[in-house]
Scaffold this active site. Structure first.
Site, mmCIF file in Angstrom:
data_model
loop_
_atom_site.group_PDB
_atom_site.id
_atom_site.type_symbol
_atom_site.label_atom_id
_atom_site.label_comp_id
_atom_site.label_asym_id
_atom_site.label_seq_id
_atom_site.Cartn_x
_atom_site.Cartn_y
_atom_site.Cartn_z
ATOM 1 C CE LYS A 24 -1.172 71.175 160.425
ATOM 2 N NZ LYS A 24 -0.502 70.107 159.767
ATOM 3 C CB CYS A 118 7.198 67.810 161.190
ATOM 4 S SG CYS A 118 6.264 69.146 161.865
#
Length: 430
Positions: A24, A118
């Site tokens: 990713k 996040c």
């Protein structure tokens, strides 16, 4: 996603073979690199993750075409025209900032709402901004957005001295420097394998780049668009490291394919110190057997090649059942201890003092209902539930979906028992 929780029946060993997906953290900047072309690029082994799809939505909004073909992405940016990104697209994805450099290089003007991601710390973008300004951009920064323009003379190669080896900052400045006139030198550049993968992709697109894998990058700018790429993505080293840690807790044995020894050198050293039995079968296949009497160790996170912050929550889970007192010093993200509340609920004994965690090992974790607050915290709670006695329920699995492709399928293949009805998308697409 219809569900965001999973129940896991713990206390069993994990046995068999698991296959690591494409990275990713390398895939996102390589997707951003497609903006520098005027044709169709192909990214092989692109993982089917929320973050990847979110960046695909950004490229589509800008006017590009993104199509899945098996596990490859076909990205056509020939007709891209839009130069602005709204908050609805940038807020869910920290890596949306990676569109800033290539859009500025291609169009000379861009406006991007500030990114989200996040909740693990500030992760400032000042290195991105100051670097682009040194390349010649005029930047206006508000509380809501970044707007950047290039003067008529264009971006100019220069010497960039980064204060910290930021990964996304290094990548963003590399992408912008591809279209700067002359040579750009980036000192104190990030050395992570994902940065190297971006370098290699850009070289395949016609760039001349020296110093990949070192702290000094030299980028020779081009005054024409780069050619489209056909690139095979590297293995996801954080996913590989997560399964290595799971193997150290419960592997009997666990064989991990696509887990490179050179990318995991520090983690392998630490897991062997804990007591796990590790065999390097090939440079990209590692077999691990759990530590029967895991021992306490100390770690300090840092930029590559130091111990990665993205694996600190998972390793803390292992240390929570290790004999003795372990200490973790977190130097990268000031809020990287979000997972501690869940581990405490499962019986761990952990004390937090600023950037430090002191872990007093317990004999075993016990099943509880816990909640993930971010991607790596979620991964740590999943492996804690696999090792714990009883049935645990984990909420917030949408965070884990951002970074682990078809995790449910992979866990099932090595013997983990979980409730598929509660699992939602963790089981992966059919």
């Amino acid at each position: 996603m219809a569900h965001n929780l999973i129940s896991i029946e713990g206390g069993r060993d994990v046995v068999g073979d698991v296959y690591i997906s494409g990275s990713k953290n390398a895939g996102l900047p390589i997707m951003a690199a497609s903006i520098l072309t005027l044709g169709e690029s192909t990214l092989e082994r692109a993982p089917g993750l929320t973050d990847i799809e979110n960046f695909a939505s950004i490229l589509r909004y800008l006017g590009g075409s993104v199509v899945w073909r098996s596990n490859s992405l076909r990205i056509d940016t020939a007709h891209m025209e839009n130069r602005e990104l709204p908050a609805s697209l940038t807020r869910p994805l920290r890596a949306s900032i990676l569109a800033l450099g290539p859009l500025l290089a291609r169009f000379g003007h861009v406006k991007i709402s500030l990114p989200g991601g996040c909740t693990i710390g500030k992760r400032p973008i000042d290195e991105h901004i100051s670097g682009l300004e040194k390349l010649g951009a005029c930047i206006t920064l508000t509380q809501m957005a970044i707007e950047a323009r290039v003067p008529c003379t264009g971006l100019q190669g220069t010497v960039l001295q980064l204060r910290t080896p930021t990964v996304t900052g290094t990548m963003n400045l590399m992408l912008a420097a591809c279209r700067a006139r002359g040579i750009t030198h980036i000192h104190n550049a990030a050395r992570e394998p994902e940065v190297v993968d971006l370098c290699r992709c850009l070289i395949s697109m016609g760039m001349v780049i020296h110093g990949e894998g070192t702290e000094h990058l030299e980028i020779h700018g081009r005054d024409i668009p780069l050619r489209p790429y056909n690139y095979r993505l590297m293995d996801d080293r954080i996913e590989g490291g997560t399964f290595l840690i799971l193997g150290a807790m419960a592997g009997n044995p666990l064989r991990i394919h696509g887990c490179r020894e050179d990318h995991q050198a520090v983690l392998i050293q630490k897991l062997r110190a804990v007591g796990a039995h590790i065999t390097i079968e090939t440079p990209a296949i590692i077999m691990i057997i759990k530590a029967s009497n895991p021992k306490a160790i100390d770690i300090m996170t840092g930029p590559y090649p130091a111990f990665p912050s993205d694996l600190q929550p998972q390793l803390m889970t292992l240390l929570s059942i290790s004999q003795g007192v372990s200490r973790i010093h977190e130097t990268v993200f000031e809020r990287r201890f979000n997972h501690v509340a869940g581990l405490l609920a499962m019986g761990a004994k952990i004390q937090l003092v600023g950037k430090n965690a002191v872990i007093h090992g317990v004999e075993r974790l016990v099943a509880r209902a816990v909640a993930a607050t971010d991607l790596r915290a979620g991964a740590s709670l999943v492996i804690a539930a696999i090792a714990a006695e009883g049935v645990s329920v984990i909420q917030g699995l949408e965070h884990v979906d951002r970074g682990y492709e078809r995790l449910g399928d992979k866990l099932s293949s090595i013997g983990v028992v979980f409730n598929t009805e509660a699992a939602g998308s963790i089981a992966g697409p059919n």
